[in-house]
Design a protein around this motif. Structure first.
Motif, mmCIF file in Angstrom:
data_model
loop_
_atom_site.group_PDB
_atom_site.id
_atom_site.type_symbol
_atom_site.label_atom_id
_atom_site.label_comp_id
_atom_site.label_asym_id
_atom_site.label_seq_id
_atom_site.Cartn_x
_atom_site.Cartn_y
_atom_site.Cartn_z
ATOM 1 N N LEU A 254 -5.830 0.655 14.077
ATOM 2 C CA LEU A 254 -5.528 1.819 15.119
ATOM 3 C C LEU A 254 -4.072 1.706 15.784
ATOM 4 C CD1 LEU A 254 -9.216 1.693 16.666
ATOM 5 C CD2 LEU A 254 -8.147 3.494 15.382
ATOM 6 N N ARG A 255 -3.744 0.369 15.851
ATOM 7 C CA ARG A 255 -2.337 0.215 16.422
ATOM 8 C C ARG A 255 -1.224 0.691 15.447
ATOM 9 N NH1 ARG A 255 -4.328 -4.292 19.046
ATOM 10 N NH2 ARG A 255 -4.309 -5.444 17.454
ATOM 11 N N ARG A 256 -1.580 0.476 13.931
ATOM 12 C CA ARG A 256 -0.614 0.722 13.206
ATOM 13 C C ARG A 256 -1.227 1.587 12.012
ATOM 14 N NH1 ARG A 256 4.166 -0.888 15.009
ATOM 15 N NH2 ARG A 256 3.548 -3.190 15.714
ATOM 16 N N PRO A 257 -1.578 2.995 12.362
ATOM 17 C CA PRO A 257 -2.352 3.971 11.762
ATOM 18 C C PRO A 257 -1.657 4.594 10.347
ATOM 19 C CG PRO A 257 -1.281 5.044 13.302
ATOM 20 C CD PRO A 257 -0.785 3.617 13.563
ATOM 21 N N ASP A 258 -0.313 4.481 10.317
ATOM 22 C CA ASP A 258 0.409 5.230 8.933
ATOM 23 C C ASP A 258 0.633 4.057 7.960
ATOM 24 O OD1 ASP A 258 0.667 7.329 10.283
ATOM 25 O OD2 ASP A 258 2.460 6.688 11.205
ATOM 26 N N SER A 259 0.195 4.305 6.776
ATOM 27 C CA SER A 259 0.225 3.500 5.499
ATOM 28 C C SER A 259 1.131 4.068 4.322
ATOM 29 C CB SER A 259 -1.164 3.579 4.935
ATOM 30 O OG SER A 259 -2.096 2.771 5.660
ATOM 31 N N PRO A 260 2.267 3.582 4.179
ATOM 32 C CA PRO A 260 3.109 3.956 3.194
ATOM 33 C C PRO A 260 2.521 3.738 1.541
ATOM 34 C CG PRO A 260 3.926 1.730 3.799
ATOM 35 C CD PRO A 260 2.770 2.229 4.850
ATOM 36 N N VAL A 261 2.945 4.403 0.770
ATOM 37 C CA VAL A 261 2.270 4.114 -0.766
ATOM 38 C C VAL A 261 3.083 3.141 -1.678
ATOM 39 C CG1 VAL A 261 2.083 5.199 -2.623
ATOM 40 C CG2 VAL A 261 1.172 6.337 -0.544
ATOM 41 N N TYR A 262 2.785 2.127 -2.024
ATOM 42 C CA TYR A 262 3.461 0.996 -2.602
ATOM 43 C C TYR A 262 2.969 1.224 -4.098
ATOM 44 C CZ TYR A 262 6.715 -2.707 -4.071
ATOM 45 O OH TYR A 262 7.522 -3.575 -4.350
ATOM 46 N N ILE A 263 3.553 1.697 -5.184
ATOM 47 C CA ILE A 263 3.015 1.661 -6.531
ATOM 48 C C ILE A 263 4.125 0.906 -7.508
ATOM 49 C CG2 ILE A 263 1.558 3.545 -6.230
ATOM 50 C CD1 ILE A 263 3.532 5.387 -7.867
ATOM 51 N N SER A 264 5.077 0.482 -6.984
ATOM 52 C CA SER A 264 6.082 -0.174 -7.861
ATOM 53 C C SER A 264 5.443 -1.456 -8.956
ATOM 54 C CB SER A 264 7.141 -0.814 -7.090
ATOM 55 O OG SER A 264 7.994 0.026 -6.431
ATOM 56 N N THR A 265 4.309 -1.970 -8.379
ATOM 57 C CA THR A 265 3.591 -3.027 -9.164
ATOM 58 C C THR A 265 2.960 -2.302 -10.349
ATOM 59 O OG1 THR A 265 3.512 -4.542 -7.323
ATOM 60 C CG2 THR A 265 2.013 -5.032 -9.235
ATOM 61 N N HIS A 266 2.243 -1.369 -9.970
ATOM 62 C CA HIS A 266 1.765 -0.569 -11.208
ATOM 63 C C HIS A 266 2.723 -0.092 -12.140
ATOM 64 C CE1 HIS A 266 -1.373 0.211 -8.081
ATOM 65 N NE2 HIS A 266 -2.331 0.649 -9.053
ATOM 66 N N GLU A 267 3.801 0.427 -11.729
ATOM 67 C CA GLU A 267 4.984 0.825 -12.553
ATOM 68 C C GLU A 267 5.344 -0.469 -13.573
ATOM 69 O OE1 GLU A 267 7.470 2.549 -9.922
ATOM 70 O OE2 GLU A 267 6.528 4.476 -9.886
ATOM 71 N N ARG A 268 5.598 -1.597 -12.936
ATOM 72 C CA ARG A 268 6.216 -2.726 -13.646
ATOM 73 C C ARG A 268 5.263 -2.964 -14.773
ATOM 74 N NH1 ARG A 268 9.383 -7.341 -12.432
ATOM 75 N NH2 ARG A 268 8.820 -9.192 -13.730
ATOM 76 N N PHE A 269 3.776 -2.820 -14.495
ATOM 77 C CA PHE A 269 2.855 -3.424 -15.586
ATOM 78 C C PHE A 269 2.453 -2.323 -16.415
ATOM 79 C CE2 PHE A 269 3.187 -7.021 -12.448
ATOM 80 C CZ PHE A 269 3.274 -7.954 -13.322
#
Length: 296
Positions: A254-269
């Protein structure tokens, strides 16, 4: 030889199935052979019984093992259990331990405020100083978490959660399994940490809509207070330590409501990130079977 611990659990069993699909032999550690389910019938899978926190039970499991994927249940003794396993690996000559860790997707989420991310970080530090080669896998919230809400989704056509105004970027456990297999079979991953989320940050209303479309029935998101969710969980019989942990997690989300998307690991593999809508369609039968049970 590769060993996967926690093999009868959600994450471990997904990894074991992925190895079997690729026709790569491995050893799967379970605490109770009676709970191994269908694992022993999978091609190339050797299921062994042992307790990660009891070194004398791991003689057969670790015999000849070069790399191990370390997974255990989130319990109050997780730090002690995994630390003992790491030390046992060091003593018997395992060369590389891959830890399935965790990281919240919320931007600025303080891991010290949530006991399980705090525990994961403590174990990571222990592993890094063990003398073993190490790799950390840090997925965000699992998409499979929402299957636990099937009772209210199907019985009351609602998703009751204290997450109003929050966006989360959940990841499919099947994606994690593919990445884990890539790490365990590949080279160049020692000393690296791999964060990962799903391909989109979603509100609870959007998640409810995806589930609704998948099961072809209306589902709405109903925000509740953390106190109301706590009461429901305790009444359902969840242990207080787990409910306390979920309260900590909720407060920080609730204090940190925004989530970035991180798919670099998906791309690496080379793993295509699974969208939540696709996950919901793939699991529609589970929701529908719950719906039949709730209505009968």
């Amino acid at each position: 030889m590769i060993l996967v611990t926690g093999a009868s659990g959600l994450s471990g069993s997904a990894v074991v199935r992925e190895f079997s699909r690729r026709n790569v032999p491995l050893r799967a550690l379970v605490r109770d052979l009676k709970r191994a389910g269908d694992l022993a019938r999978l091609p190339g899978v050797e299921v062994v019984e042992g307790d990660m926190g009891e070194p004398h039970t791991l003689i057969r499991a670790l015999d000849g093992v070069d790399r191990a994927l370390m997974i255990s249940t989130s319990l109050p003794d997780m730090v002690q259990t995994q630390s003992r396993f790491i030390e046992t690996c060091r003593v018997v000559g395992v060369t590389h331990v891959v830890k399935l860790s965790g990281k919240e997707s919320g931007d600025g989420f303080n891991p010290a405020m949530f006991r399980f991310t705090r525990m994961h970080e403590q174990i990571e530090r222990y592993l890094e100083t063990s003398g073993l080669a190490w790799t950390h896998l840090r997925p965000s919230q699992f998409m499979q978490t929402y299957l636990r809400e099937a009772g209210s989704i199907t019985g009351q056509a609602a998703l009751f959660l204290p997450f109003e105004g929050i966006r989360l970027a959940p990841i499919d456990v099947e994606d994690i399994a593919k990445i884990a297999v890539g790490v365990l079979l590949g080279d160049g991953h020692a000393g690296r940490s791999y964060d990962m989320t799903g391909p989109e940050a979603l509100t609870m209303a959007e998640i409810a809509e995806h589930i609704s479309q998948a099961i072809d029935a209306p589902v709405r998101f109903v925000p509740v207070t953390p106190q109301e969710r706590r009461r429901r969980l305790l009444e359902a019989g969840l242990p207080s330590y787990l409910v306390d942990a979920m309260d900590e997690q909720t407060a920080e989300r609730l204090r940190r409501p925004d989530s970035p998307v991180y798919i670099s690991t998906h791309e690496r593999f080379g793993v295509r990130p699974t969208p939540f809508a696709e996950f919901a369609v793939r699991n529609a039968k589970a929701f529908l079977s719950e719906r039949v049970a709730a209505m009968s």
